[in-house]
Design an enzyme around this catalytic site. Structure first.
Site, PDB file in Angstrom:
ATOM      1  CG  HIS A   1     -10.774 -17.017  31.988  1.00 55.01           C
ATOM      2  ND1 HIS A   1     -10.024 -17.419  31.879  1.00 55.01           N
ATOM      3  CD2 HIS A   1     -10.289 -17.028  33.210  1.00 55.01           C
ATOM      4  CE1 HIS A   1     -10.052 -18.887  32.151  1.00 55.01           C
ATOM      5  NE2 HIS A   1     -10.095 -18.912  33.296  1.00 55.01           N
TER       6      HIS A   1
ATOM      7  CB  CYS B   1      -8.653 -18.030  28.330  1.00 57.57           C
ATOM      8  SG  CYS B   1      -9.162 -20.212  27.521  1.00 57.57           S
TER       9      CYS B   1
END
Length: 468
Positions: free
Chosen positions: A156, A95
């Protein structure tokens, strides 16, 4: 922040307030024309940008890409209305680095946060590393040219107080900071609430995919006299595997933090249906507001799929530099510019999407931060193939390190550790499943790609020495 400081508000009230609130962005007179009287959405010369990022969606998880057991009619329709890429790659197989690659338009390994593969929860890393607010992003570059910018969904890329979307060019943020949250309680993997309106921690009931869809629609339908850039970063279909009807799992199976357990093909299908329905509703909002024809829409996944994904002919999954870990579905629609019903086999990578957005909006990159991606519009509008160029990857997990280069149909791959390194050469045109190693029969090509990978490593940061 303690629970007593958590802002709790009614879901309907929150969304209504968000839709009505004005974002304070100064418009650029050279880019934005004056509003037509009575029109809530001012016509402007440059396009709106809608960038939709799925999380852990495998290459074959859309029915138009071959998923055999369920249908994704809205995303299939989007693909038919524009171009669907068959050789598109994520910047990384997990990610955080891919998000670094997209927002900066540069290889993730050029920044320390891009070496966090992926970035851990705040309880693990605190606010010591993240995307530097001083680094230009696609959001900050567009904002400086008069765009209203928003990120809905997963960030993130670092935690408050030092990092966050509002510090990196986004006027508004609604979503979560960590890599994965429960779809109903909105808690991260350590059991901590992780749901924010800008930098305010909030408690809002609802299924995350639906909340993100509603917030995106509210942003699109907000009257404005300037173009917008909306990054809609769904956390679906990332674990925990919960469909819209699985709230009981949130209070049983996942209450003890066992987020990566459970799931089933049926639950996964329900998650994808919610994602597909959400994208359909967001696209309908563009139609209803008369903005569809002047909006560049991009849909992509952040990396290869997980355990319930369909990979077609490809090998391995998320966490691997085999094709299944980095080959992703990618769709681009721009009415009147990109011809519909295109199936494009041009090799692409995440950073190309950044370069394409900046080219479409005529916004230059920051001179001190040259892009690693290339503009895809010539291949989409002029229908000509771009010059072949190498694409690079490097991934570390524990003591294991992987590296890869794709050039034309050839792929160089290395996998191993300091104790031993295995190297391979594949012809992806004849062997997309990477079954036949050709380094002995094609030694010149093997050595050429090996040298290119070694040179590229000197251009980026060295392999991280901290725990992955």
């Amino acid at each position: 922040m303690t629970n007593s400081n958590v802002g709790s508000m009614n879901r309907r009230k929150f969304l209504g307030t968000a839709a009505a609130s004005a974002l304070t962005t100064v418009g650029s007179s050279t880019l934005i024309s004056q509003a037509v009287a009575g029109n809530k959405y001012a016509p402007h010369k440059t396009p709106n940008i809608l960038f939709i990022l799925a999380d852990d969606l495998g290459w074959g998880d859309l029915s138009i890409y071959g998923r055999p057991d369920y249908q994704t009619p809205n995303l299939d329709r989007l693909a038919r209305q524009g171009a669907r890429f068959t050789n598109a790659y994520s910047a990384q197989t997990v990610c955080t680095p891919t998000r670094v690659g997209f927002l900066t338009g540069r290889y993730p390994a050029r920044l320390e946060v891009g070496l966090r593969e992926p970035l851990g929860n705040i309880s693990q890393v605190g606010s010591t590393v993240g995307l530097p607010p001083s680094h230009p992003t696609v959001a900050s570059l567009l904002k400086a040219r008069g765009y209203e910018t928003a990120l809905v969904g997963k960030w993130h890329l670092g935690y408050l107080p030092n990092y966050g979307p509002n510090k990196s060019g986004f006027d508004k943020f609604f979503g979560h900071f960590s890599g994965g949250i429960d779809y109903f309680s909105h808690k991260d993997g350590s059991g901590v609430l992780d749901f924010y309106n800008d930098e305010q921690l909030i408690s809002v009931p609802g299924y995350t995919t639906e909340l993100f869809t509603e917030k995106a629609i509210a942003f699109i339908k907000k009257p404005r006299n300037q173009p917008f850039y909306l990054s809609l970063h769904y956390n679906a279909p990332h674990w925990p595997w919960e469909g819209p009807g699985d709230e009981s799992l949130s209070t049983t199976l996942y209450s003890n933090g066992n987020y990566t357990a459970g799931g089933s093909p049926e639950i996964y299908a329900a998650m994808i249906k919610s994602l597909d329905d959400g994208v359909g509703k967001v696209l309908q909002a563009l139609e209803e507001t008369g903005q569809a024809n002047n909006t560049l829409v991009i849909f992509v996944s952040d990396n290869g799929g997980e355990r319930y994904s369909f990979f077609g002919p490809f090998r391995n999954r998320k966490g691997s530099l085999n094709e299944g870990g980095i080959r992703v579905p990618t769709i681009i629609r721009w009415p009147g510019k990109v011809k519909p019903n295109q199936v494009n086999d041009q090799p692409t990578i995440t950073m190309d999407l950044t370069a394409t957005i900046l080219a479409a909006t005529r916004v230059p990159a920051a001179p001190k931060y040259p892009l690693d991606g290339v503009n895809l519009l010539p291949a989409l509008i002029g229908e000509k193939r771009l010059d072949s160029r190498p694409l690079f990857w490097r991934y570390r997990s524990g003591i294991n390190i992987q590296g890869a280069v794709r050039l034309g149909n050839w792929k160089y791959l290395q996998q191993g550790s300091n104790q031993g390194l295995n190297q391979f050469l594949y012809d992806l045109e004849s062997d997309p499943g990477e079954q036949t190693d050709l380094k002995e029969s094609h030694p010149k090509i093997f050595r050429h790609l090996q040298r290119q990978f070694d040179r590229w490593q000197f251009e980026v940061l060295p392999v991280a020495q901290f725990p992955a």
